[in-house]
Enzyme design. Structure first.
Site, PDB file in Angstrom:
ATOM      1  N   TYR A 145      15.078  30.813   5.303  1.00 39.45           N
ATOM      2  CA  TYR A 145      13.902  31.603   5.631  1.00 39.45           C
ATOM      3  C   TYR A 145      13.850  31.896   7.134  1.00 39.45           C
ATOM      4  O   TYR A 145      14.068  31.028   7.967  1.00 39.45           O
ATOM      5  CB  TYR A 145      12.626  30.864   5.226  1.00 39.45           C
ATOM      6  CG  TYR A 145      12.354  30.873   3.740  1.00 39.45           C
ATOM      7  CD1 TYR A 145      12.118  32.074   3.078  1.00 39.45           C
ATOM      8  CD2 TYR A 145      12.306  29.696   3.012  1.00 39.45           C
ATOM      9  CE1 TYR A 145      11.847  32.091   1.713  1.00 39.45           C
ATOM     10  CE2 TYR A 145      12.034  29.694   1.660  1.00 39.45           C
ATOM     11  CZ  TYR A 145      11.813  30.899   1.013  1.00 39.45           C
ATOM     12  OH  TYR A 145      11.554  30.910  -0.335  1.00 39.45           O
TER      13      TYR A 145
ATOM     14  N   LYS B  10       0.834  -1.209   0.000  1.00 36.79           N
ATOM     15  CA  LYS B  10       0.000   0.000   0.000  1.00 36.79           C
ATOM     16  C   LYS B  10       0.866   1.255   0.000  1.00 36.79           C
ATOM     17  O   LYS B  10       2.066   1.207   0.248  1.00 36.79           O
ATOM     18  CB  LYS B  10      -0.944  -0.001   1.204  1.00 36.79           C
ATOM     19  CG  LYS B  10      -0.246  -0.067   2.547  1.00 36.79           C
ATOM     20  CD  LYS B  10      -1.248  -0.190   3.677  1.00 36.79           C
ATOM     21  CE  LYS B  10      -0.543  -0.252   5.031  1.00 36.79           C
ATOM     22  NZ  LYS B  10      -1.489  -0.342   6.158  1.00 36.79           N
TER      23      LYS B  10
END
Length: 359
Positions: A255, A36
């Site tokens: 940042y 999955k």
């Protein structure tokens, strides 16, 4: 000079090695290999084709199962969440897909369907995780209904799921196994309980089917260990240095200027970021492997880039390959720095990350 952007290098020999080790831990059980979430980020179809000895594959959603069928996979495929709507039943039958049943709606839809070919069903019992599964007192009624239905291939498989198997000291797993044994003792059916942690720590949970997921990919499912003897990482996430710069003491990087250099140093910019699936919340100090040594992540993770402190005396150059996790740097360790779990890091790999087979 060739620059490499974010690349997931997939080692299929490592995958085969891990599968053999798992088999050795439970030699009498059949293996439902869990694929999955795009094979835990490794590539759904790629992993399926590289596991020719698996007895069945487990996926979460119908579209994953159909992608495997479209890729030519003919082995049994089990929908681990079952189906979500009545109209899905025809798709299951047409594509020979097996389904888990865990609620009354699914049971009614199957029993009342008009099918030419019966479905293979796995009946899921809630033994204490309290997520999916019928209540223990419902087992007799569900079993009778499924056993008597012309739409159900006989015999069915009984299963449950372990919620705390990664912690050997947690008594919940023993309680779940005991309850599962009590509920199913009089039913001569194949049974399945063990996930990856169950395979490693709880041999009494192996029964006729085991369901390894994370362990297949060379990552520890345990709450305390990093690395399991003999297990090899299948994915190595890499990129390259796209800039090397000298900065002075007191310079802020990234940042918000959240990291400030305490001394003159050389920093490297690596072409990977949260747009590739690298965790944005990875803190300063998260290790990155460059030229055989660990260097710390510095500053905020950007969409496309991260920065690392190479050190004032470093000799790293633009184009040098960097490893974010995999061989030489366990994804489990990176997950600890990022306050998450390896599952999330692997499954968050995005589509723009190149996939390359190891040579």
């Amino acid at each position: 000079m060739t620059l490499h952007t974010a690349t997931a290098v997939i080692d299929l020999d490592a995958l085969s090695n891990n599968y053999r080790l798992i088999q050795s831990l439970s030699p009498n059980a059949k293996v439902l290999a869990v694929l999955k979430a795009n094979g835990y980020g490794h590539g759904l179809e790629l992993i399926a084709k590289a596991l020719p000895n698996a007895d069945a594959f487990g996926v979460a959603r119908i579209d994953e199962a159909l992608a495997l069928r479209a890729a030519g996979i003919v082995k049994p495929i089990v929908l681990l969440e079952g189906f979500f709507a009545e109209e899905d039943i025809d798709t299951l039958a047409a594509n020979n897909l097996q389904t888990i049943v865990h609620n009354e709606q699914q049971l009614a839809a199957i029993v009342n369907a008009n099918l030419d070919v019966p479905l293979k069903v796995w009946l899921k019992i809630d033994t204490g995780m309290h997520r999916l599964g019928i209540n223990p007192e419902q087992l007799s009624d569900f079993y009778q209904a499924l056993s008597q239905s012309k739409n159900v291939q006989q015999p069915i498989v009984l299963m449950s799921h372990l919620g705390c198997a990664d912690d050997k000291a947690n008594t919940a797993t023993t309680q779940q196994i005991t309850l599962f044994d009590e509920l199913t003792a009089d039913l001569p059916l194949e049974k399945s309980l063990a996930n990856s942690a169950g395979v490693l720590l709880w041999p009494e949970s192996h029964y006729q089917w085991i369901r390894p997921g994370l362990l297949l990919y060379g990552v520890s499912p345990l709450s305390t260990d990093v690395g399991i003897d003999g297990i090899l990482p299948v994915m190595t996430l890499q990129s390259s240095l796209i800039a090397v710069r000298e900065i002075a003491a007191g310079a802020a990087v990234g940042y918000g200027g959240t990291w400030i250099s305490e001394k003159s140093t050389r920093i490297g910019v690596v072409a990977i970021g949260y747009g590739d699936g690298y965790p944005r919340h990875a803190p300063n100090g998260t290790p990155v492997l460059i030229n055989g040594r660990r260097v710390p992540l510095i500053g905020r993770v950007s969409m496309d880039m991260i920065t690392v402190d190479l050190g004032a005396e470093s000799e790293d150059n633009v184009g040098d390959i960097t490893t974010l996790w995999g061989k030489g740097l366990a994804v489990e360790e990176v997950a600890v720095f990022a306050t998450t779990i390896p599952y999330e890091l692997l499954c968050n790999i995005t589509r723009r990350v190149h996939v390359q087979l190891a040579k």
